[in-house]
Design a protein around this motif. Structure first.
Motif, PDB file in Angstrom:
ATOM      1  N   ALA A 198       0.867  -1.121   0.226  1.00 41.62           N
ATOM      2  CA  ALA A 198       0.060   0.040  -0.079  1.00 41.62           C
ATOM      3  C   ALA A 198       0.805   1.255  -0.094  1.00 41.62           C
ATOM      4  O   ALA A 198       0.567   2.276  -0.890  1.00 41.62           O
ATOM      5  N   LEU A 199       1.776   1.143   0.737  1.00 41.86           N
ATOM      6  CA  LEU A 199       2.790   2.508   0.953  1.00 41.86           C
ATOM      7  C   LEU A 199       3.397   2.631  -0.340  1.00 41.86           C
ATOM      8  O   LEU A 199       3.692   3.793  -0.899  1.00 41.86           O
ATOM      9  N   TRP A 200       4.042   1.567  -1.242  1.00 42.65           N
ATOM     10  CA  TRP A 200       4.661   1.656  -2.371  1.00 42.65           C
ATOM     11  C   TRP A 200       3.681   2.048  -3.199  1.00 42.65           C
ATOM     12  O   TRP A 200       4.012   2.963  -4.138  1.00 42.65           O
ATOM     13  N   ARG A 201       2.448   1.692  -3.444  1.00 44.30           N
ATOM     14  CA  ARG A 201       1.425   1.846  -4.577  1.00 44.30           C
ATOM     15  C   ARG A 201       1.167   3.398  -4.333  1.00 44.30           C
ATOM     16  O   ARG A 201       1.007   4.370  -5.182  1.00 44.30           O
ATOM     17  N   ALA A 250      -2.571  -1.288 -10.459  1.00 40.41           N
ATOM     18  CA  ALA A 250      -1.597  -2.745 -10.002  1.00 40.41           C
ATOM     19  C   ALA A 250      -1.488  -2.748  -8.585  1.00 40.41           C
ATOM     20  O   ALA A 250      -1.582  -1.988  -7.698  1.00 40.41           O
ATOM     21  N   MET A 251      -1.715  -4.067  -8.077  1.00 44.92           N
ATOM     22  CA  MET A 251      -1.598  -4.770  -6.777  1.00 44.92           C
ATOM     23  C   MET A 251      -2.871  -4.264  -5.997  1.00 44.92           C
ATOM     24  O   MET A 251      -2.785  -4.898  -4.632  1.00 44.92           O
ATOM     25  N   LEU A 252      -3.976  -3.618  -6.345  1.00 45.25           N
ATOM     26  CA  LEU A 252      -5.090  -3.468  -5.739  1.00 45.25           C
ATOM     27  C   LEU A 252      -5.837  -4.641  -5.326  1.00 45.25           C
ATOM     28  O   LEU A 252      -5.995  -4.947  -4.439  1.00 45.25           O
ATOM     29  N   PRO A 253      -5.835  -5.780  -6.223  1.00 46.66           N
ATOM     30  CA  PRO A 253      -6.577  -6.940  -6.019  1.00 46.66           C
ATOM     31  C   PRO A 253      -6.149  -7.866  -4.649  1.00 46.66           C
ATOM     32  O   PRO A 253      -6.618  -8.204  -3.848  1.00 46.66           O
ATOM     33  N   PHE A 254      -4.221  -7.456  -4.753  1.00 44.35           N
ATOM     34  CA  PHE A 254      -3.923  -8.217  -3.659  1.00 44.35           C
ATOM     35  C   PHE A 254      -3.978  -7.597  -2.324  1.00 44.35           C
ATOM     36  O   PHE A 254      -4.266  -8.233  -1.221  1.00 44.35           O
ATOM     37  N   LEU A 255      -4.342  -6.364  -2.161  1.00 41.95           N
ATOM     38  CA  LEU A 255      -4.490  -5.602  -0.874  1.00 41.95           C
ATOM     39  C   LEU A 255      -5.996  -6.154  -0.609  1.00 41.95           C
ATOM     40  O   LEU A 255      -6.150  -6.388   0.688  1.00 41.95           O
ATOM     41  N   LYS A 256      -6.880  -6.174  -1.727  1.00 43.75           N
ATOM     42  CA  LYS A 256      -8.156  -6.674  -1.374  1.00 43.75           C
ATOM     43  C   LYS A 256      -8.283  -7.906  -0.592  1.00 43.75           C
ATOM     44  O   LYS A 256      -9.164  -8.342   0.239  1.00 43.75           O
ATOM     45  N   ILE A 257      -7.461  -8.941  -1.404  1.00 50.26           N
ATOM     46  CA  ILE A 257      -7.247 -10.058  -0.885  1.00 50.26           C
ATOM     47  C   ILE A 257      -6.795 -10.371   0.606  1.00 50.26           C
ATOM     48  O   ILE A 257      -7.306 -11.239   1.391  1.00 50.26           O
ATOM     49  N   PHE A 272      -8.821   0.307   4.748  1.00 53.02           N
ATOM     50  CA  PHE A 272      -8.582   1.701   4.395  1.00 53.02           C
ATOM     51  C   PHE A 272      -7.818   1.927   3.452  1.00 53.02           C
ATOM     52  O   PHE A 272      -7.894   2.547   2.717  1.00 53.02           O
ATOM     53  N   LEU A 273      -6.661   1.196   3.575  1.00 52.43           N
ATOM     54  CA  LEU A 273      -5.432   1.287   2.678  1.00 52.43           C
ATOM     55  C   LEU A 273      -5.890   1.064   1.278  1.00 52.43           C
ATOM     56  O   LEU A 273      -5.369   1.875   0.413  1.00 52.43           O
ATOM     57  N   HIS A 274      -6.708  -0.137   1.156  1.00 54.18           N
ATOM     58  CA  HIS A 274      -7.235  -0.604  -0.340  1.00 54.18           C
ATOM     59  C   HIS A 274      -8.200   0.733  -0.891  1.00 54.18           C
ATOM     60  O   HIS A 274      -8.092   1.067  -2.052  1.00 54.18           O
ATOM     61  N   THR A 275      -8.822   1.069   0.030  1.00 51.58           N
ATOM     62  CA  THR A 275      -9.703   2.174  -0.299  1.00 51.58           C
ATOM     63  C   THR A 275      -9.073   3.461  -0.733  1.00 51.58           C
ATOM     64  O   THR A 275      -9.378   4.118  -1.913  1.00 51.58           O
ATOM     65  N   LEU A 276      -7.945   3.683   0.002  1.00 47.85           N
ATOM     66  CA  LEU A 276      -7.201   4.932  -0.277  1.00 47.85           C
ATOM     67  C   LEU A 276      -6.558   4.905  -1.660  1.00 47.85           C
ATOM     68  O   LEU A 276      -6.705   5.785  -2.492  1.00 47.85           O
ATOM     69  N   VAL A 277      -5.846   3.683  -1.952  1.00 47.19           N
ATOM     70  CA  VAL A 277      -5.113   3.592  -3.170  1.00 47.19           C
ATOM     71  C   VAL A 277      -5.872   3.514  -4.446  1.00 47.19           C
ATOM     72  O   VAL A 277      -5.611   4.026  -5.273  1.00 47.19           O
ATOM     73  N   ALA A 278      -7.136   2.686  -4.065  1.00 43.32           N
ATOM     74  CA  ALA A 278      -8.141   2.614  -5.160  1.00 43.32           C
ATOM     75  C   ALA A 278      -8.787   3.754  -5.685  1.00 43.32           C
ATOM     76  O   ALA A 278      -8.977   4.333  -6.754  1.00 43.32           O
ATOM     77  N   SER A 279      -8.938   4.861  -4.545  1.00 45.32           N
ATOM     78  CA  SER A 279      -9.530   6.325  -4.929  1.00 45.32           C
ATOM     79  C   SER A 279      -8.437   6.993  -5.691  1.00 45.32           C
ATOM     80  O   SER A 279      -8.765   7.740  -6.484  1.00 45.32           O
ATOM     81  N   ARG A 280      -7.325   6.809  -5.150  1.00 48.42           N
ATOM     82  CA  ARG A 280      -6.115   7.458  -5.808  1.00 48.42           C
ATOM     83  C   ARG A 280      -6.018   7.128  -7.272  1.00 48.42           C
ATOM     84  O   ARG A 280      -5.781   7.984  -8.272  1.00 48.42           O
ATOM     85  N   ALA A 281      -5.955   5.713  -7.643  1.00 45.86           N
ATOM     86  CA  ALA A 281      -6.060   5.146  -8.992  1.00 45.86           C
ATOM     87  C   ALA A 281      -7.321   5.639  -9.714  1.00 45.86           C
ATOM     88  O   ALA A 281      -7.184   5.964 -11.036  1.00 45.86           O
ATOM     89  N   LEU A 309      -6.807   9.406 -10.852  1.00 44.36           N
ATOM     90  CA  LEU A 309      -6.026   9.555 -12.090  1.00 44.36           C
ATOM     91  C   LEU A 309      -6.463   9.008 -13.314  1.00 44.36           C
ATOM     92  O   LEU A 309      -6.481   9.676 -14.352  1.00 44.36           O
ATOM     93  N   THR A 310      -7.217   7.796 -13.047  1.00 44.27           N
ATOM     94  CA  THR A 310      -7.921   7.424 -14.365  1.00 44.27           C
ATOM     95  C   THR A 310      -9.246   8.340 -14.889  1.00 44.27           C
ATOM     96  O   THR A 310      -9.337   8.600 -15.959  1.00 44.27           O
ATOM     97  N   GLN A 311      -9.898   9.001 -13.964  1.00 50.00           N
ATOM     98  CA  GLN A 311     -10.750  10.106 -14.129  1.00 50.00           C
ATOM     99  C   GLN A 311     -10.142  11.195 -14.923  1.00 50.00           C
ATOM    100  O   GLN A 311     -10.843  11.804 -15.857  1.00 50.00           O
ATOM    101  N   ILE A 312      -8.988  11.666 -14.289  1.00 53.89           N
ATOM    102  CA  ILE A 312      -8.280  12.820 -15.003  1.00 53.89           C
ATOM    103  C   ILE A 312      -8.117  12.312 -16.707  1.00 53.89           C
ATOM    104  O   ILE A 312      -8.226  13.151 -17.423  1.00 53.89           O
ATOM    105  N   LEU A 313      -7.628  11.200 -16.756  1.00 54.90           N
ATOM    106  CA  LEU A 313      -7.253  10.622 -18.193  1.00 54.90           C
ATOM    107  C   LEU A 313      -8.563  10.738 -18.886  1.00 54.90           C
ATOM    108  O   LEU A 313      -8.549  11.123 -20.144  1.00 54.90           O
ATOM    109  N   GLN A 314      -9.676  10.201 -18.432  1.00 55.32           N
ATOM    110  CA  GLN A 314     -10.702  10.248 -19.364  1.00 55.32           C
ATOM    111  C   GLN A 314     -11.263  11.759 -19.386  1.00 55.32           C
ATOM    112  O   GLN A 314     -11.936  12.275 -20.583  1.00 55.32           O
ATOM    113  N   GLU A 315     -11.223  12.583 -18.329  1.00 57.67           N
ATOM    114  CA  GLU A 315     -11.695  14.254 -18.669  1.00 57.67           C
ATOM    115  C   GLU A 315     -10.992  14.618 -19.671  1.00 57.67           C
ATOM    116  O   GLU A 315     -11.275  15.503 -20.505  1.00 57.67           O
TER     117      GLU A 315
END
Length: 458
Positions: free
Chosen positions: A293-296, A357-364, A422-431, A434-440
């Protein structure tokens, strides 16, 4: 006499036979043997005659000794009768004196009984009191005092009553004092040392920043193997160094029982060890998940900074997700809106897995951790039920190991799962941001291309 002669003759013959040499010149004749036997019989007769005369001479002396002994026995019998009569008289006199004593005592007898009981109770209280370290001699005196009153029915003197009163009053006075003195202290390593200690009433004793406990069996102050929290030991050090005034201090109102339980209370490391292999697995997954989580978060933070910088300069695409999407639009200036939309969508789809990347592993990890805790709980309960089956439910200590494993693994699983969510939610929201910025930005480029084509058609 005949038997002795025969025995002597047989011995002489046997001796001669054993010691006879092989030559005939040195052999003993039968006549000589007969003479030797005759001389032995004459000597025995003379000896018996001498002994008989001696017995006859001593007969008169023995009769006189017998008479003397009979006279002595008669005197002793007379003395015994006299002593028995005197004993009976004295016994009656003692009974009369005891009756007179009981009549004169009256209510004082109950008072002395209460005094004896008070002495016994005081001795028990003093033996378990912290002041016993300062005044050990009082326990010996109380023991002797109670034994004398109980075994000999001796009445206490006024000095003894005042001494008991003084000891009780001193115990009450010392219970309200903070005293400093030097005594023998057993360290945590088992070494006896002479230390200066501070006693707080009847509650606690400290030395430097260490709490001590009083062991009644040995009469020694022993340093606790495990000290309380630093906020208490710091206050103990302040109290030890203070000379006067007011000082905050943590007092154990149970007179050391709570502090003694600290030795039995497991530390954090010991509690983790109770979780055994399931607990170690949960902790390992938690550490791995935290590192991921810290790495991502670091990677997404850097990518987000590049994307924001790129959004302010759309003319020069760089090596970042938004720059690569912009480059697709720049590389196809003549493509219509529908074709550009497909190409931009494809580029965004290529960048999305990198951001997620690695978000599914955090969820697992967030899902598996409580399940492992449940596994440890079930395992611990199995151990508990096995102990109940083998030894019964009479001793709770036999079940403590299984229950500890069951509870600790559950706690560890929740302690890992909750932060991972909490960490998964934080990393997922950050990703996702960024994806939303690309779409915009892609939508903005499509809108701009559509306006350019409409203007060119007109």
């Amino acid at each position: 006499m005949k038997n002795r002669v025969i025995t002597f003759a047989f011995s002489a013959i046997l001796g001669l036979a054993l010691s006879a040499p092989a030559t005939a010149a040195e052999s003993v004749s039968l006549d000589e043997l007969l003479q030797q036997v005759k001389r032995g019989r004459v000597a025995d007769a003379e000896e018996n005659r001498t002994r008989l005369q001696e017995f006859q001479r001593n007969r008169a002396n023995q009769q006189q000794a017998l008479a003397d002994l009979k006279a002595e026995r008669a005197r002793e019998e007379q003395r015994s009768a006299t002593l028995e009569a005197r004993f009976a008289t004295n016994d009656e006199e003692i009974i009369e004196l005891e009756r007179a004593l009981q009549e004169r005592l009256g209510d004082l007898k109950e008072l002395f009984g209460v005094l004896q009981q008070a002495a016994g109770d005081a001795r028990g209280n003093f033996d378990s009191s912290l002041t016993q370290v300062q005044y050990p001699e009082r326990s010996e005196w109380l023991t002797e005092f109670a034994q004398k009153m109980g075994s000999t029915n001796r009445l206490p003197t006024l000095q003894e009553i005042e001494r008991l009163w003084f000891e009780l009053q001193r115990e009450m006075t010392e219970s309200s004092k903070v005293s400093r003195f030097t005594t023998t202290v057993v360290s945590a390593e088992g070494e006896e040392q002479q230390r200066e200690v501070v006693r707080v009433g009847l509650f606690n004793v400290v030395s430097d920043d260490k709490y001590l406990e009083y062991v009644q069996e040995t009469g020694r102050l022993v340093e606790l193997a495990r000290q309380p929290q630093s906020r208490f030991t710091n206050r103990a050090e302040e109290l030890f160094e203070a000379d006067s005034g007011m000082t905050a201090f943590g007092v154990d109102p149970t007179r050391g029982q709570l502090l003694g339980l600290l030795v039995q209370a497991p530390s954090l490391i010991e509690r983790i060890k109770q979780g055994q292999i399931v607990g170690y697995t949960i902790i390992t997954l938690g550490v791995i998940g935290l590192a991921i989580a810290l790495w991502r978060l670091l990677i997404l933070t850097g990518v987000g900074a590049k994307i924001r910088s790129q959004s302010r300069n759309l003319e020069k695409p760089g090596n970042n997700p938004l720059g690569r999407v912009i480059k697709i639009a720049h590389d196809h200036p003549n493509v219509d809106v529908e074709g550009l939309e497909l190409k931009l969508g494809e580029a965004i789809l290529k960048e999305t897995p990198k951001l997620n990347a690695m978000l599914p592993f955090l969820k697992i990890i967030a899902v598996v951790a409580p399940l492992l805790g449940l596994l440890g709980t079930v395992t611990g309960m199995i151990i508990t039920f096995q102990a109940i089956t083998l030894y019964g439910a009479g001793d709770p200590k036999l079940m403590a190991g299984g229950i500890s494993t069951a509870l600790i693994t559950t706690v560890l699983g929740l302690c890992v799962a909750i932060p991972m969510v909490f960490l998964h939610t934080l990393v997922a929201s950050r990703a996702r941001r960024l994806t939303q910025i690309l779409q915009e930005e892609a939508a903005g480029m499509l809108s701009e291309r559509a306006e350019q084509q409409q203007t060119a058609g007109v």
